[in-house]
Design an enzyme around this catalytic site. Structure first.
Site, mmCIF file in Angstrom:
data_model
loop_
_atom_site.group_PDB
_atom_site.id
_atom_site.type_symbol
_atom_site.label_atom_id
_atom_site.label_comp_id
_atom_site.label_asym_id
_atom_site.label_seq_id
_atom_site.Cartn_x
_atom_site.Cartn_y
_atom_site.Cartn_z
ATOM 1 N N SER A 102 1.095 -1.224 0.059
ATOM 2 C CA SER A 102 -0.293 0.361 -0.141
ATOM 3 C C SER A 102 0.879 0.995 -0.209
ATOM 4 C CB SER A 102 -0.635 -0.409 1.219
ATOM 5 O OG SER A 102 -1.900 0.529 1.174
ATOM 6 N N ASP A 243 -2.560 6.301 -3.958
ATOM 7 C CA ASP A 243 -1.333 5.383 -3.067
ATOM 8 C C ASP A 243 -0.658 4.723 -3.595
ATOM 9 O OD1 ASP A 243 -3.617 3.443 -2.491
ATOM 10 O OD2 ASP A 243 -2.788 3.257 -0.482
ATOM 11 N N ASP A 245 -1.261 1.055 -4.379
ATOM 12 C CA ASP A 245 -1.619 0.810 -4.811
ATOM 13 C C ASP A 245 -2.930 1.203 -5.139
ATOM 14 O OD1 ASP A 245 -2.836 0.967 -2.149
ATOM 15 O OD2 ASP A 245 -3.499 -1.388 -1.731
ATOM 16 N N ASP A 247 -5.378 2.464 -3.770
ATOM 17 C CA ASP A 247 -7.016 1.916 -2.707
ATOM 18 C C ASP A 247 -7.420 3.059 -1.644
ATOM 19 O OD1 ASP A 247 -5.561 1.601 -1.385
ATOM 20 O OD2 ASP A 247 -6.081 -0.362 0.097
#
EC number: 5.4.2.10
Length: 451
Positions: A102, A243, A245, A247
């Site tokens: 992440s 960010d 990833d 999400d």
């Protein structure tokens, strides 16, 4: 039962160090493959990743594990976490895997798991996986003729782009909107600019040249300063910060001011309530969301249900109690009408839809409430259980007494890093700062003494 591998968001750690080693990744593939494969039928796993260099290593280890357990594997390449959850459903897969840490630095990595419904796995299944990893894996391996196959698939990234675009009402266009997108050198570096451009926006992209080690490096939703400067410099209407990833998302208005997840949830909640789309009579957020959001919602006869930190707990509460909007101050926004997990691109599109529909600048649309003074600080620990220390407990009790009914205090260990997070909020800014700093000092002192 104590967890050894799984945290609040899958398995995470420094690449090539416990628990983020190829050996453990392979065992995860074996265990998950065994649990989710359909006996006597072809079974399928989909694996996506962000742009970390260690993703190649973990991807191959997972493939070895899944195929050894008798599952076929589709490799999606660099793709956002919410795209993996969506494609898990679209491709009729039995399990979805995202290799990502992440918003963490490049040297970390992680494994997130999604069931065939696109939702993250339950605590019970994660504990089952842990037990299997620690035992003999031999009984879970497929017979010679049932070993799985793997192939890299092309084009599925465009399925996700089309899916995201369809969440913007057809009567709304982004024509004439100048948008700066900070891709964090991460998994959204292709999909976000493409989707926005296809919807009519003028797109200026920054931090979209991943090299394996620059993901989240002074960029993205955790470091929006570069985006703030760019938006101001090119006179953009809005900036979008993803960010690693993709999400989570934060926005930057036309003045270069950051808009956090609490404000974004307020916009969506008010808009959806007005159009009778909001379910559950309010929204779900975590204990970290600002008291100002709670007051804003209460003024509109809407509720704020709070959960532990972690988007998985937000989603669980949403599913159990019938909410369709939830999220975190950090920018994880979950809109269950569209997705099963946080989705930075889709969340941003909903905000842009409101702005275009109202024909107002982002600064007007997204300043829904005055946040209560809030301070969050992290203190790195060297092990042990500092929150069980007598001096630390005493400092916390004293702080709560000083805040009284005019504020909140939240202290918790990070689920992904060796940190204690200390957050206080209240109408008296000076008191909030004093309370946080005093607790940080005590935790630091006691942690050093115990090292």
């Amino acid at each position: 039962m104590t967890r050894k591998f799984f945290g609040t968001d899958g398995i995470r750690g420094q690449a090539n160090s416990f628990p983020m080693t190829p050996e453990i990744a392979m065992k995860v593939g074996m265990a998950v493959g065994y649990i989710f494969r359909r006996k006597g039928q072809a079974s399928r796993a989909v694996i996506g990743k962000d742009t970390r260099r260690s993703g190649y290593m973990l991807e191959n280890a997972l493939v070895a594990g899944f195929t050894a357990a008798g599952m076929d594997v589709f490799l999606l390449g660099p793709i956002p976490t919410p795209a993996v959850a969506m494609l898990c459903r679209s491709l009729r897969a039995d399990i979805g895997v995202m290799i990502s840490a992440s918003h963490n630095p490049f040297y970390d990595n992680g494994i997130k798991l999604f069931g065939p419904d696109g939702f993250k796995l339950s605590d019970q299944i994660e504990l089952q996986i842990e037990a299997m990893i620690e035992g003999d894996m031999t009984p879970f391996l497929a017979s010679h003729g049932d070993v799985g196959r793997a192939k890299r698939v092309d084009g599925d990234i465009y399925r996700y782009i089309e899916f995201a675009k369809r969440t913007l009402p057809r009567n709304i266009s982004l024509n004439g909107l100048r948008v700066v997108v900070d891709c964090a050198n991460g998994a959204g570096y292709k999909v976000a600019p493409a989707a926005l451009w296809e919807l009519g926006a003028e797109v200026i992209t920054i931090n979209n040249e991943p090299n394996g080690i620059n993901i989240n490096e002074d960029c993205g939703s955790t470091h929006p300063i570069g985006l703030m400067k760019k938006v101001h410099g090119v006179r953009a209407d809005v900036g979008i910060a993803l960010d690693g990833d993709a999400d989570r998302v934060l926005l930057v208005d036309e003045n270069g001011t950051v808009i956090d997840g609490d404000q974004l949830m307020a916009v969506i909640a008010e808009s959806w309530a007005a159009s009778n789309r909001l379910e559950g009579g309010g929204i779900v957020a975590t204990v970290m969301s600002n008291l100002g959001l709670e007051r804003f919602l209460a003024d509109r006869n809407l509720t704020l249900a709070r959960t532990k930190v972690g988007d998985r707990y937000v989603v669980e509460h949403m599913r159990e109690h019938g909410f369709n909007v939830g999220g975190e101050q950090s920018g994880h926004i979950v809109l269950s009408d569209f997705a099963t997990t946080g989705d930075g691109l889709i969340s941003a599109l909903q905000i842009l839809a409101v702005a275009q529909e109202q024909n107002k600048p982002i600064s007007d649309v997204c300043r829904k409430f005055q946040p209560v003074p809030q301070l969050l600080k992290n203190v790195r620990t060297t092990g042990g259980k500092p929150l069980e220390n007598k001096r630390v407990k005493s400092a916390i009790d004293e702080a709560k007494e000083r805040l009284g009914g005019q504020g909140r205090l939240v202290i918790r260990p990070s689920g992904t890093e060796p940190l204690i997070r200390v957050m206080a909020e209240g109408d008296d800014r000076g008191l909030v700062e004093k309370v946080v700093n005093d607790i940080i000092d005590v935790i630091s002192s006691e942690s050093s003494a115990a090292a």
